[in-house]
Write an enzyme that holds these catalytic residues in place. Structure first.
Site, PDB file in Angstrom:
ATOM      1  N   ALA A  15       0.828  -1.217   0.000  1.00  0.00           N
ATOM      2  CA  ALA A  15       0.000   0.000   0.000  1.00  0.00           C
ATOM      3  C   ALA A  15       0.859   1.263   0.000  1.00  0.00           C
ATOM      4  O   ALA A  15       0.428   2.308  -0.500  1.00  0.00           O
ATOM      5  CB  ALA A  15      -0.935  -0.008   1.203  1.00  0.00           C
ATOM      6  N   GLY A  18       1.003   2.379  -3.361  1.00  0.00           N
ATOM      7  CA  GLY A  18      -0.281   2.541  -4.049  1.00  0.00           C
ATOM      8  C   GLY A  18      -0.814   1.252  -4.636  1.00  0.00           C
ATOM      9  O   GLY A  18      -1.689   1.265  -5.505  1.00  0.00           O
ATOM     10  N   HIS A 394      22.371   8.650 -13.289  1.00  0.00           N
ATOM     11  CA  HIS A 394      21.276   9.034 -12.402  1.00  0.00           C
ATOM     12  C   HIS A 394      20.023   8.314 -12.876  1.00  0.00           C
ATOM     13  O   HIS A 394      19.795   8.244 -14.082  1.00  0.00           O
ATOM     14  CB  HIS A 394      21.067  10.559 -12.471  1.00  0.00           C
TER      15      HIS A 394
END
Ligand SMILES: Cc1cc2nc3c(=O)[nH]c(=O)nc-3n(C[C@H](O)[C@H](O)[C@H](O)COP(=O)(O)OP(=O)(O)OC[C@H]3O[C@@H](n4cnc5c(N)ncnc54)[C@H](O)[C@@H]3O)c2cc1C
Length: 407
Positions: A15, A18, A394
């Site tokens: 959760a 999401g 990155h």
């Protein structure tokens, strides 16, 4: 099994990302079967290579010395084979030690081998020992759904680590719901009337009785050496029973070598393998390799991992070295934040004069892999500024080295 436990942990945290799941349940039979099929595949692959190698016989049985350069093997099929050779390599490893606690023989304590064969989930697992074996299994079974209590005699977990690292590990385990008792000495263990295990321990606040369904003894390992009849071959052991070797892994008997855990630490698979490299270099390639000055990296497979190599901060200070310490929480690492796994910190010990990295502790997501990047820099004797100013993609964990070393 660590991987299964991590999936259970992430599924319960779904959760946070999401994602919504039904209630998470763990089937220990399936966890064990998955582990076993991976072990079987590694083992049979290794065995096939040995069996298919010319001039190499693989015997299954228990070996012991009968004299200098001669052994007898009690074969698993009952036959006794006698063999002589001008070179013999002892590589018999260690086994779990039984802790000195009154009554431990009267209960069926688990060890690091038998706990991996459990088909049921312990309701409450008591763990004796706060070294890496106790921590890995403790966190794992907590994630499978057991209540877990770790009993550690010393004032910190992971005795060889810096205090701040050990404290952070204890904090993480406690966040996961593991009860961690420090400065606590197990005194006596017994079976209660209902089959439960009752452990009496001396804590700083006085005697306390802990009640559990299972007990894991994780209090070190002892060498498989006492049944080898080493004295018949003139092979000496140290006072803890480990085979004595010099830096070229030669025992006190000519032509006999010892590799791996049985010669005393460091007790790691990769060190056992590196011992082989030393023997191969010296005996087959005519080189002069020794155990001196080799790197001893290791990873503690708690989650997040603890990757370690080289000197700890306390070791460096004890040696009186002129050091600088770079330390950064994982919550400063973009990658860790992006995947919502930002517990822990990383730390590097740097020689202030040469600017070379002397060691690191990376307690964080993929800590073992980040540690290995720093180890490679140490191998190449790079000044830390090369990593500080290096370009890493990155957003990877690697780029965190720019910030860690920005001191
Ligand atoms: C729970 C646990 C987790 C671990 N996790 C890690 C880890 O993550 N990373 C890591 O690097 N290390 C880890 N280790 C340590 C690692 O398992 C050992 O360091 C490594 O297996 C040592 O290898 P070895 O070659 O010395 O011997 P072993 O792998 O112990 O093999 C020795 C073999 O010799 C056999 N033997 C013993 N006596 C005789 C005899 N008399 N005759 C014939 N055969 C005999 C044994 O049956 C065994 O098969 C872990 C250990 C444990 C217990």
């Amino acid at each position: 099994m660590v991987a299964s436990a991590r999936v259970a942990y992430l599924a319960r945290r779904a959760a946070d990302y999401g994602v919504h799941t039904a209630e998470v349940s763990v089937n220990m039979v399936e966890v064990r079967q998955r582990k076993q099929s991976i072990v079987d595949s590694f083992r049979s692959g290794g065995q096939r290579v040995i069996e298919n190698t010319e001039n190499l016989d693989l015997l299954f049985g228990e070996a012991s010395f009968t004299g200098p350069r001669s052994i007898a093997v009690k074969m698993n099929d009952g036959e006794l084979r006698r063999l002589g050779a001008n070179k013999i390599f002892i590589n018999t490893g260690c086994r779990p030690a039984t802790p000195r606690v009154d009554g431990i023989d009267q209960i069926s304590a688990l060890d690091s081998t038998s706990i991996m064969e459990l088909d049921e989930l312990p309701e409450h697992l008591l763990v004796l020992g706060g070294g890496y074996v106790g921590l890995e299994f403790g966190q794992m079974f907590r994630r499978f759904g057991s209540r877990v209590t770790i009993v550690q005699r010393a004032s910190q977990l992971l005795g060889r680590e810096d205090q701040d690292v050990a404290d952070e590990v204890a904090k993480i385990l406690r966040e996961d719901g593991v009860e961690v008792l420090l400065n606590t000495e197990a005194a006596r263990v017994e079976k209660g009337g209902g089959g439960e295990i009752r452990l009496t321990a001396q804590t700083p606040e006085g005697a306390r009785t802990l009640t559990g369904s299972h007990l894991l003894a994780a209090a070190g390992r002892v060498p498989n050496a006492e049944t080898l009849n080493l004295s018949s071959a003139g092979i000496e052991t140290d006072r803890n029973g480990f085979v004595k070797v010099n830096e070229r892994l030669e025992t006190t008997a000519p032509g006999v070598f010892a590799l791996g855990d049985v010669k005393g630490g460091p007790q790691f698979t990769h060190i056992s393998y590196d011992d082989y490299r030393i023997i191969r270099t010296n005996l087959i390639e005519g080189g002069n390799a020794t155990v001196n000055d080799r790197f001893v990296p290791y990873t503690v497979f708690i989650d997040p991992q603890l990757g370690r190599v080289g000197l700890s901060e306390s070791e460096a200070r004890a040696r009186g070295l002129n050091i600088r310490v770079a330390k950064m929480p994982m919550s400063y690492v973009a990658r860790a934040l992006e995947v919502s796994e930002s517990r822990g910190f990383m730390k590097a010990v740097i020689d202030a004069d040469t600017k070379q990295i002397l060691g690191c502790a990376v307690l964080g997501l993929e800590g073992g892999e980040i540690m290995a990047m720093i180890e490679i820099a140490m191998m190449g004797k790079l000044p830390y500024t090369v990593l500080k100013d290096g370009i890493f993609a990155h957003p990877t964990l690697a780029e965190s080295l720019n910030n860690l070393l920005n001191i």
